[in-house]
Design an enzyme around this catalytic site. Structure first.
Site, PDB file in Angstrom:
ATOM      1  N   GLU A 158       0.876  -0.960  -0.034  1.00 14.13           N
ATOM      2  CA  GLU A 158      -0.024  -0.118  -0.160  1.00 14.13           C
ATOM      3  C   GLU A 158       0.976   1.181   0.254  1.00 14.13           C
ATOM      4  O   GLU A 158       1.597   1.286   0.833  1.00 14.13           O
ATOM      5  CB  GLU A 158      -0.974   0.097   1.224  1.00 14.13           C
ATOM      6  CG  GLU A 158      -1.811  -0.877   1.135  1.00 14.13           C
ATOM      7  CD  GLU A 158      -2.948  -0.921   2.381  1.00 14.13           C
ATOM      8  OE1 GLU A 158      -3.826  -1.601   2.374  1.00 14.13           O
ATOM      9  OE2 GLU A 158      -2.658  -0.331   3.336  1.00 14.13           O
ATOM     10  N   ASP A 172      -5.562   8.595  11.010  1.00 18.31           N
ATOM     11  CA  ASP A 172      -4.293   8.083  11.278  1.00 18.31           C
ATOM     12  C   ASP A 172      -3.997   8.487  12.783  1.00 18.31           C
ATOM     13  O   ASP A 172      -4.020   9.602  13.500  1.00 18.31           O
ATOM     14  CB  ASP A 172      -3.167   8.465  10.326  1.00 18.31           C
ATOM     15  CG  ASP A 172      -3.335   7.839   8.858  1.00 18.31           C
ATOM     16  OD1 ASP A 172      -3.380   6.437   9.078  1.00 18.31           O
ATOM     17  OD2 ASP A 172      -3.520   8.438   8.174  1.00 18.31           O
ATOM     18  N   TYR A 194     -10.993  -4.353   2.936  1.00 16.95           N
ATOM     19  CA  TYR A 194     -10.023  -4.287   3.893  1.00 16.95           C
ATOM     20  C   TYR A 194     -10.895  -3.815   5.226  1.00 16.95           C
ATOM     21  O   TYR A 194     -11.753  -3.219   5.448  1.00 16.95           O
ATOM     22  CB  TYR A 194      -9.240  -2.938   3.727  1.00 16.95           C
ATOM     23  CG  TYR A 194      -8.294  -2.604   4.664  1.00 16.95           C
ATOM     24  CD1 TYR A 194      -8.584  -2.632   6.119  1.00 16.95           C
ATOM     25  CD2 TYR A 194      -6.974  -1.788   4.109  1.00 16.95           C
ATOM     26  CE1 TYR A 194      -7.381  -1.941   7.022  1.00 16.95           C
ATOM     27  CE2 TYR A 194      -6.191  -1.449   4.961  1.00 16.95           C
ATOM     28  CZ  TYR A 194      -6.265  -1.534   6.254  1.00 16.95           C
ATOM     29  OH  TYR A 194      -5.201  -0.965   7.363  1.00 16.95           O
TER      30      TYR A 194
END
Lengths: 263, 413
Positions: free
Chosen positions: A41, A52, A167
């Site tokens: 990725e 994040d 995912y």
């Protein structure tokens, strides 16, 4: 099918591109592929990475200090592709840099660079009509996130538009290492399987060989991101070697098929 | 894909345009939408459902109205600024006094509304972001009133310049968490609040303080502030027997401005003027005037005008006023700008500081530095208007919180 998930689990390795610089990212990625990563990725640094945790936030800041752009990441992808035909390449980005380039142009350039698929963190299925159209035109896999909080109705929607793999987010929260994996991940993978035959990669918080192996018991892939990014941060000058060592440890605990397929 | 809709009309061509699906809720023209990580989608769905139900629930509305009246202090007065009018020599100037509300700004309208929603949803933990600290104080206040745990994220630069509000929040038992990333201002506080929310979404409500973020926030927050315009419209009709010629309000995210604009949207002859932070210069990074230097993009959940660089990274901003110091703007304002229904102009740091002094000395009202940007615009505009014309300025908050900055910047002899 551009993605190979023969190993149990296959390693999906995330790297923030341009941290500390693009040349190092290139070395790190090539070393990770050599050491057994199945999918890379390529993280596009963004000024406001709201999904994040601190590790990738810091990496993004370092990458942006010298102006790493989406265009740079796509160029890097093309270089990686020259070196490896079999590795899966995913562009992992927030939406705004892609919008700024233009969705149509992004998808065309990504395809020309040899990218297999894209994952846009802050683009849920409901807002993805144009993205899906452009990605399909260019034969790019559209990878979506599925979360423990996603209802069955949403999982069905996600399964319908996903290609390549899905995912599955192991837990609510931002990216980053955790001591323990919760039961959320396994339950989520089980729920997703009711709606798809696609491979499922589990991510968020996987940082040790033990966690990696545990995911292999119920999912095809395991995404390791912050742990790799942290190694890059902590090993200035020997980033590639440190990541290769770690990837080898992970590869050692996954079950490998006797013969590797190439595409 | 089988059926490419090649004939679909695209309203205007901009790099990075993302034409929405007509069925997606929460759109203002092409702007708005819901651009968040999947983890938050279910919570936004729940919030939207709960809000729609509450809107139709008379008991909810009655309870909110009672709190607005007996706790917050509504209706706020519409005050004729006689000396300011005389000084400027043009249009009659009225001030909508949101600064007189409990906690000192319009923010309490939205916090009470969302607070009652939190109760309905059975959640007990509330998080919020704050720039100037006004929304943080209003959130902390409502959490104390309703008995919720409260965490407020605030950029460390803003904590420095809005020290008084930090203390007020702590006094109200809110935990203030400093955010040290990026420009250490409002945008970064929102990022951190989103990270908390994505982690604790099952138990926590994100009490967003402006008409920003993913649907339903821009609509819901606007609805909770509509009361400003509703009151102002009735008050000016009573005072002047006619609608105003213009309404002026400052625009950070855009909650006080959309609140006062909304009930006048249908009155096409009423000019609506939003004032952005012109900062200290026109270069990117020196201001927060999204309509002067920005272009459409996605930041923190919504598609709107954004100050950004050529590769889509969000630009740093500057304003003397923490509440206007933000690189994007509410999506409904983006639509009003494109359709021409509202006009947006900048006022510089210096003009806002000067306006603060003018209003203090003509009317005995010290406005918040945010609201002072609107006052700066009326100082430019009123002299060019006829004496028979009427203009309303929204004084969205009071200036007590800014005394420190004012002392740093003003030389008073």
């Amino acid at each position: 099918m551009p993605f190979h998930f023969e190993n149990k689990p296959a390693l999906v390795a995330y790297v923030t591109c341009g941290d500390p610089d693009l040349a190092t990212t290139r070395e790190v990625i090539l070393a990770a592929i050599e050491a057994g990563a199945s999918v890379i990725e390529l993280g596009v640094p963004f000024s406001d990475p709201l999904a994040d945790g601190p590790v990738i936030q810091r990496a993004s800041e370092r990458a942006l200090k010298h102006g790493t752009s989406l265009q740079n990441v796509l160029t890097l992808a093309a270089e990686i592709r020259e070196h490896s035909q079999s590795v899966g390449l995913v562009i992992f980005s927030y939406l705004n840099p892609i919008l700024r380039m233009g969705l149509a142009k992004f998808c065309q350039v990504a395809r020309l660079a040899g990218v297999d698929g894209t994952l846009i963190t802050d683009l849920p299925v409901e807002e993805s009509t144009e993205y899906l159209r452009e990605a399909r035109k260019n034969d790019l896999a559209t990878i979506f996130l599925a979360a423990p909080t996603s209802t069955d109705q949403r999982l069905k929607l996600i399964a319908e538009v996903s290609t390549g793999f899905i995912y599955a987010i192991s837990r609510t929260g931002v990216t980053g290492a955790r001591q323990q994996m919760t039961g959320d991940a396994k339950a989520l993978v089980k729920r997703i399987r009711r709606f798809t035959k696609l491979p499922i990669a589990v991510g968020f918080g996987i940082s040790t060989p033990a966690q990696f192996a545990a995911v292999g018991k119920f999912a095809e892939g395991a995404v390791v991101g912050s742990a790799i990014v942290q190694l890059i941060e902590q090993n200035p000058g020997r980033e590639a070697a440190a990541v290769a060592e770690f990837v080898k440890q992970l590869s050692a605990v996954s079950r490998q098929p006797s013969a590797r397929r190439t595409r | 894909m089988a059926s490419a809709t090649a004939t679909r009309k695209v309203p205007h061509q901009t790099t990075g345009k993302l034409p929405p699906k007509a069925t997606v809720a929460g759109r203002f023209g092409v702007y708005g939408g819901r651009y968040v990580p999947e983890t938050l989608m279910a919570a936004l769905d729940e919030l939207e459902r709960e809000y729609e139900k509450a809107k139709r629930d008379r008991k909810f509305q009655q309870r909110l109205d009672l709190l607005l009246k007996t706790y917050a202090g509504r209706p706020t007065p519409l005050f004729f600024a006689r000396r300011l009018t005389t000084k400027l020599g043009g249009a009659k100037i009225y001030l909508k006094r949101e600064d007189l509300l409990h906690t000192g700004a319009h923010k309490i309208n939205n916090c009470l509304g969302q607070g009652l929603l939190v109760e309905r949803m059975g959640k007990h933990r509330v998080i919020a972001e704050t720039g100037a600290g006004q929304h943080g104080v209003a959130t902390a206040t409502v959490c104390a009133l309703l008995g919720f745990e409260c965490v407020v994220y605030m950029g460390t630069e803003d904590m420095r310049r809005q020290e008084l509000n930090v203390f007020r929040m702590r006094l109200l038992d809110a935990e203030v968490r400093g955010v040290d990333s990026g420009s250490r201002t409002l945008k970064d506080a929102i990022n951190e609040a989103m990270r908390d929310w994505v982690t604790n979404v099952r138990t926590t409500h994100y009490l967003l303080g402006s008409v920003l973020g993913a649907h339903p926030y821009p609509t819901m927050v606007r609805d909770f502030h509509r009361v400003i315009g509703r009151e102002a419209r009735a008050q000016i009709l009573k005072a002047e027997g006619k609608l105003p010629n213009a309404i002026i309000a400052c625009v950070g995210g855009g909650s006080n401005s959309i609140g006062i604009f909304y009930d006048f949207l249908k009155d096409k002859r009423v000019e609506l003027i939003g004032v952005e932070a012109g900062g200290r210069g026109e270069a990117l990074g020196e201001h927060a005037a999204r309509f002067r230097g920005g272009s459409p993009g996605v930041l923190q959940g919504t598609y709107s005008y954004v100050l950004q660089d050529a590769s889509g990274q969000i630009a740093l901003t500057h304003s003397v006023s923490a509440g206007l110091d933000y690189p994007s703007i509410g999506p409904e304002h983006a639509m009003l700008k494109d359709t021409g229904r509202a006009e947006y102009v900048p006022a510089s740091d210096a003009e806002a500081l000067e306006a603060t002094v003018v209003l203090a000395r003509t009317e005995g009202i010290i406005p918040a530095l945010e609201s002072a940007h609107a006052v700066a615009e009326v100082i430019k505009r009123a002299p060019k208007m006829k004496k028979s014309e009427v203009v309303i300025v929204n004084i969205s908050g009071r200036g007590d919180k800014d005394i420190g900055i004012l002392r740093e910047n003003l030389k008073l002899d």
